[in-house]
Design an enzyme around this catalytic site. Sequence first.
Site, PDB file in Angstrom:
ATOM      1  N   ASP A 122     -28.584  39.276 -38.071  1.00  0.00           N
ATOM      2  CA  ASP A 122     -27.448  39.274 -37.797  1.00  0.00           C
ATOM      3  C   ASP A 122     -26.767  37.790 -37.715  1.00  0.00           C
ATOM      4  O   ASP A 122     -27.641  36.874 -37.679  1.00  0.00           O
ATOM      5  CB  ASP A 122     -26.942  39.845 -36.318  1.00  0.00           C
ATOM      6  CG  ASP A 122     -27.789  39.390 -35.234  1.00  0.00           C
ATOM      7  OD1 ASP A 122     -28.755  39.015 -35.665  1.00  0.00           O
ATOM      8  OD2 ASP A 122     -27.218  39.119 -34.341  1.00  0.00           O
ATOM      9  N   GLU A 150     -29.425  39.614 -32.316  1.00  0.00           N
ATOM     10  CA  GLU A 150     -29.865  38.285 -31.513  1.00  0.00           C
ATOM     11  C   GLU A 150     -28.808  37.850 -30.919  1.00  0.00           C
ATOM     12  O   GLU A 150     -28.594  37.329 -30.044  1.00  0.00           O
ATOM     13  CB  GLU A 150     -30.788  37.702 -32.477  1.00  0.00           C
ATOM     14  CG  GLU A 150     -31.443  36.605 -31.711  1.00  0.00           C
ATOM     15  CD  GLU A 150     -30.590  35.185 -31.330  1.00  0.00           C
ATOM     16  OE1 GLU A 150     -30.949  34.264 -30.674  1.00  0.00           O
ATOM     17  OE2 GLU A 150     -29.473  34.943 -32.144  1.00  0.00           O
TER      18      GLU A 150
END
Length: 602
Positions: free
Chosen positions: A181, A248
Amino acid sequence: MADEKMIIPSHKTPSVTTDRKDERPADVPRTFRGVSHYVLICLVISLYGISYLADRPLLPLATREPDFKRQCAQPEPLFPGKNEELDKLVNIIEGDAFRNASVDRLSGAVQVKTVSFDDLGDVGQDPRWEVFFTFHKFLEKTFPLVHEKLLVEKVNTHGLLYTWKGSDDGLKPTLLMAHQDTVPVPAETIGSWTHPPWSGAYDGKYIWGRGAADCKNTLIALLETLQLLLEANYEPKRTILLSFGFDEEVSGRRGASTLSAFIQDRYGKDGVAVIVDEGASFEETWGTLFAKPGTAEKGYVDIKITVRMPGGHSSIPPDHTSIGVLSEFITKIESEQYPTRLVEENPYYSQLQCGAGYSDSFPKKLKKLLAESTFGKPINCHNRNKPDRLALEAAKQGPAIKYLMQTSQAVDVISGGIKNNALPERATVTVNHRINIGETTKVVTDRLTSLGNEIAKKYNLTLHAFDDSQEGPNSIHLSATFNRLEVAPISPADGSTNSPFATLAGTVRAVYGKKVIVTPGIMTGNTDTRYYWDLTRHIFRFSPGYDADDEVGLGKIHTVDERVSMVNHIHTVRWYVTFVRNMDEARFETDGIAEKIAGKGA
């Protein structure tokens, strides 16, 4: 004997003899020694007292400088054993064909908008997660051999775990990490980008776009590493794991957390030899190039402060609204910073030692204070309430260094009020903190409780501080958000021993040369490794790519014009290929434990 008896003193002899008795050489030194010992003891006590009050270690003038090089031992460059087929990979990686293909792969990865948002709902319910299905298809198409030959498992739908089974179950796995991400791109900043943020544009030097440097470059480099090794018919003895989380940037609760639990269930606690995740990189300072694999991580806590006060029509306001009271609270918070302190366990202390040992232009004052700190530990351990002169001197290098040694506080999110003519009944603020090595989150909660008590008394409000209570009227409410994190365990980092750190450091010096000094590092931010502490003591947060001609480095992460140089990326791939091979040949004391666990499970 008879002659001696014949010698009889005269009548004057007694007086003379008495005088001489008082002055006997044997007696005078004894008396003097007693006095001198007393004076010496008093002098030493006085000097130590002065040393304590002045917060200056007592150093004899003859004391020599510490052996800083010994305290920063550097392993020799570590090259894998000779293998004709595998040794060709270096030339392949640095060739034009691989570079051009790598540009396409990294550019394509950037073009998939795998964005994490703070308000994402559950996986499978919030449609914004579905973009990760698209990203997985891209990876399958781009790395067909990896997906054909290795075990690929999806954890919590979007977490990816790649397993390349080694031939020796007695060797603990090598675990390499990245995240899929990225942070969002604010719409109002898109026009400021040199190249559109999701274009993956390549200008001959850089790949541009969100995620290019954080950290799709690492993810693609890891898959390229395995693809190259598979093409070279590599057969690992030590199992290789790739773990890719997908949230994350919003604390990793759905991705890294579930992946870590999945891995631990399979390999057990302390079942992994080493973990390398994104993190600190290279730094040129004091005329020396340092590689700084992160061996520690600051703690983390977000504190939410809520002020509740009566509402009403704004034409008849009180002297202070909830927003005003909250503003005063914020002002008190920002009026004083946390102390700057450098404990020996902090990896930056090790970098100072490395700088003192290997950098000719290391500042003399800093070196002197470092030497005093080394020799003066028995004294300084009592001076916790005094300024840390070494830390304060080091902090003069700038905020990026200062916050390696200081708990930070940042007022990041604030809200209050709903209408122009209505008094705000509720106002809130979130203050982010990163906890210094040697401290705990309690340092933060105690301080804010004390400040909150002052404000509450002043305005006749009730204080609810970290007591799990619900908000009430006429109150100040303090709470810590779910992602509270204490300071991470410190990874062992002795370059003179047979250890994962020495293997990592030797790999760095093999790829970049002996001019590079490898030192334990620390970042001001946090990574997905927060969930992996139980898997191994040997966790390194390290981005191994380096480009000497790239002044930007990783400085554009999370902002306009994020990019990564292809030289950096190519070096990243070369480093991972070398590290995987070096880890496969390494043997550590703990590897036998993995064999026992495997045998027990069978």
